[in-house]
Write a protein that holds these residues in place. Sequence first.
Motif, PDB file in Angstrom:
ATOM      1  N   GLU A  49       0.820  -1.208   0.000  1.00 58.63           N
ATOM      2  CA  GLU A  49       0.000   0.000   0.000  1.00 58.63           C
ATOM      3  C   GLU A  49       0.859   1.266   0.000  1.00 58.63           C
ATOM      4  O   GLU A  49       0.442   2.304  -0.542  1.00 58.63           O
ATOM      5  CB  GLU A  49      -0.947  -0.011   1.188  1.00 58.63           C
ATOM      6  N   GLN A  72      -7.245  -2.567   1.529  1.00 54.12           N
ATOM      7  CA  GLN A  72      -7.965  -3.042   2.713  1.00 54.12           C
ATOM      8  C   GLN A  72      -7.479  -2.227   3.908  1.00 54.12           C
ATOM      9  O   GLN A  72      -6.321  -1.779   3.916  1.00 54.12           O
ATOM     10  CB  GLN A  72      -7.640  -4.530   2.931  1.00 54.12           C
ATOM     11  N   SER A  74      -6.348  -3.129   6.601  1.00 56.06           N
ATOM     12  CA  SER A  74      -5.121  -3.691   7.183  1.00 56.06           C
ATOM     13  C   SER A  74      -3.875  -3.112   6.516  1.00 56.06           C
ATOM     14  O   SER A  74      -2.786  -3.204   7.077  1.00 56.06           O
ATOM     15  CB  SER A  74      -5.121  -5.211   7.059  1.00 56.06           C
ATOM     16  N   ASN A  78       0.982   0.286   6.142  1.00 56.23           N
ATOM     17  CA  ASN A  78       1.987   0.428   5.077  1.00 56.23           C
ATOM     18  C   ASN A  78       1.898   1.789   4.396  1.00 56.23           C
ATOM     19  O   ASN A  78       2.883   2.272   3.829  1.00 56.23           O
ATOM     20  CB  ASN A  78       1.801  -0.659   4.009  1.00 56.23           C
ATOM     21  N   ARG A 188      -3.201 -25.642  -4.454  1.00 61.26           N
ATOM     22  CA  ARG A 188      -2.347 -25.176  -3.346  1.00 61.26           C
ATOM     23  C   ARG A 188      -2.485 -26.118  -2.156  1.00 61.26           C
ATOM     24  O   ARG A 188      -1.507 -26.481  -1.503  1.00 61.26           O
ATOM     25  CB  ARG A 188      -2.752 -23.739  -2.983  1.00 61.26           C
ATOM     26  N   MET A 237       0.494  -9.382   6.451  1.00 63.17           N
ATOM     27  CA  MET A 237       0.849  -9.959   5.145  1.00 63.17           C
ATOM     28  C   MET A 237       2.269  -9.562   4.734  1.00 63.17           C
ATOM     29  O   MET A 237       2.649  -8.392   4.824  1.00 63.17           O
ATOM     30  CB  MET A 237      -0.169  -9.459   4.103  1.00 63.17           C
ATOM     31  N   ASP A 262       2.779 -15.705  -3.316  1.00 63.13           N
ATOM     32  CA  ASP A 262       3.500 -14.840  -4.272  1.00 63.13           C
ATOM     33  C   ASP A 262       3.188 -13.371  -4.013  1.00 63.13           C
ATOM     34  O   ASP A 262       4.084 -12.511  -4.073  1.00 63.13           O
ATOM     35  CB  ASP A 262       3.206 -15.228  -5.723  1.00 63.13           C
ATOM     36  N   MET A 267       5.207  -8.304  -1.271  1.00 63.19           N
ATOM     37  CA  MET A 267       4.834  -7.165  -0.426  1.00 63.19           C
ATOM     38  C   MET A 267       6.034  -6.623   0.364  1.00 63.19           C
ATOM     39  O   MET A 267       6.208  -5.411   0.480  1.00 63.19           O
ATOM     40  CB  MET A 267       3.694  -7.558   0.521  1.00 63.19           C
ATOM     41  N   ASN A 288       0.598 -18.908  -7.244  1.00 61.03           N
ATOM     42  CA  ASN A 288      -0.545 -19.064  -8.155  1.00 61.03           C
ATOM     43  C   ASN A 288      -0.705 -17.804  -9.016  1.00 61.03           C
ATOM     44  O   ASN A 288      -1.738 -17.626  -9.654  1.00 61.03           O
ATOM     45  CB  ASN A 288      -1.836 -19.384  -7.378  1.00 61.03           C
ATOM     46  N   HIS A 291      -3.557 -12.962  -6.103  1.00 59.58           N
ATOM     47  CA  HIS A 291      -3.993 -12.748  -4.721  1.00 59.58           C
ATOM     48  C   HIS A 291      -5.263 -13.578  -4.547  1.00 59.58           C
ATOM     49  O   HIS A 291      -6.364 -13.038  -4.445  1.00 59.58           O
ATOM     50  CB  HIS A 291      -4.316 -11.274  -4.481  1.00 59.58           C
ATOM     51  N   GLU A 292      -5.105 -14.886  -4.529  1.00 57.50           N
ATOM     52  CA  GLU A 292      -6.283 -15.765  -4.576  1.00 57.50           C
ATOM     53  C   GLU A 292      -7.223 -15.552  -3.395  1.00 57.50           C
ATOM     54  O   GLU A 292      -8.445 -15.556  -3.556  1.00 57.50           O
ATOM     55  CB  GLU A 292      -5.809 -17.226  -4.650  1.00 57.50           C
ATOM     56  N   THR A 299      -0.802 -11.082  -9.574  1.00 58.57           N
ATOM     57  CA  THR A 299       0.427 -10.483  -9.032  1.00 58.57           C
ATOM     58  C   THR A 299       1.455 -10.506 -10.158  1.00 58.57           C
ATOM     59  O   THR A 299       1.231 -11.150 -11.187  1.00 58.57           O
ATOM     60  CB  THR A 299       1.029 -11.293  -7.859  1.00 58.57           C
TER      61      THR A 299
END
Length: 376
Positions: A49, A72, A74, A78, A188, A237, A262, A267, A288, A291-292, A299
Amino acid sequence: MISPIEFLHALHHHGIDSYYGVPDSLLKSFGQALNEAPFVQHHHITPNEGIAISRAIGYYSATQKVPVVYMQNSGLGNAVNPLLSLADSQVYGVPMLIIVGWRGEMLATEQLADEPQHRKQGRVTTELIDVMGYPCLILDKNSDFRQVIDDSLQRAKQLQAPVFLVVRKGTFSACDSSRDVNRFDLSREHAIETVLQALPEDCISVATTGKAGREIFELRKTLNMPHNRDFLCVGGMGHASSIAAEIAHHKPDRSVVCFDGDGAVLMHLASLQHAASQPNLLHIVLNNCAHESVGGQRTQFDDLEAHALAQAFGYQHFAYVTDVDAIGREVDYFLTKPTSTLLIIGCKIGSRDDLGRPTISTQEQYAAFTEFVSSY
Ligand SMILES: Cc1ncc(C[n+]2csc(CCOP(=O)(O)OP(=O)(O)O)c2C)c(N)n1
């Protein structure tokens, strides 16, 4: 509910065409609309962020047009540094609209039920924005969004400062968009299961934010293994590898495995240098390309030369695998010859529809984990 496409139209009407952000499940359809709307010129998913805010500052500096940043709640932590130290009107005064998905939202004095990692953050979200001194408007499904957009952009320009739009759950309606796919076949969950089955019982595990941790929690139950072996980074994260590496450093006779994502590894990429210096750390990136956990947004991890990355940060061993046999071989190799390892596992996007959430409180889980770490 508000149609995200109409919302973007209203922003377009004000000449807004550039968006920077980190995906959030609550803003999923907003993110999809950004990819679908033909009039959106620039939409960049950034690694964190703070980078979204910095790119918005760069964009405004080059064009004098107001950018939009989304995240988000959260991710506020950042964002705070470039906001207060650069964008603030006491420094350079950069207007921008910041759209924040409100996990753990407050309804008057009551809090909407949410996961532990969202409780404190949800409770203090609007206060944090207030304390920074930025206007904060709330958007919900009944808002007159055109009016809210008019007001917030007017204030951003007038104050030459960031203005926040905090978005409640269920504000945006769904947006039709194509399903995200990648080139991998392995799930996964199956990849994680293969690793868990190969690990010795004293191995310490640290898992990244999102569904990987939830899968580990359920797999421990299914495989009849105790939960105390796992530190689940339910929030924070991008910090799993730092936590794992520091545990590995202080427990040199134990094997430590870090299950990373990933998106999460990008991040806080600089943490790889420390992770690479721990011979007893197996750092796994479940790649993957998405950002599943929050909706499958792309990403850019796969745009990197992973082998070169491993070498540059100093891992002693590197492998990129896509099937369970190769996973088994790599875990065995690490266990017989401990050496700092970056193991990338290519996984398809998606998870079980009935995937549960940890049923043990974070405090109880952490007490059991620290006991496990100190008991061998
Ligand atoms: C600082 C911060 N920003 C955003 C989020 C929201 N979030 C939770 S999981 C996640 C995606 C993680 O992606 P990745 O690491 O690739 O794992 P995947 O979900 O694909 O397994 C995001 C963006 C968060 N929890 N914390």
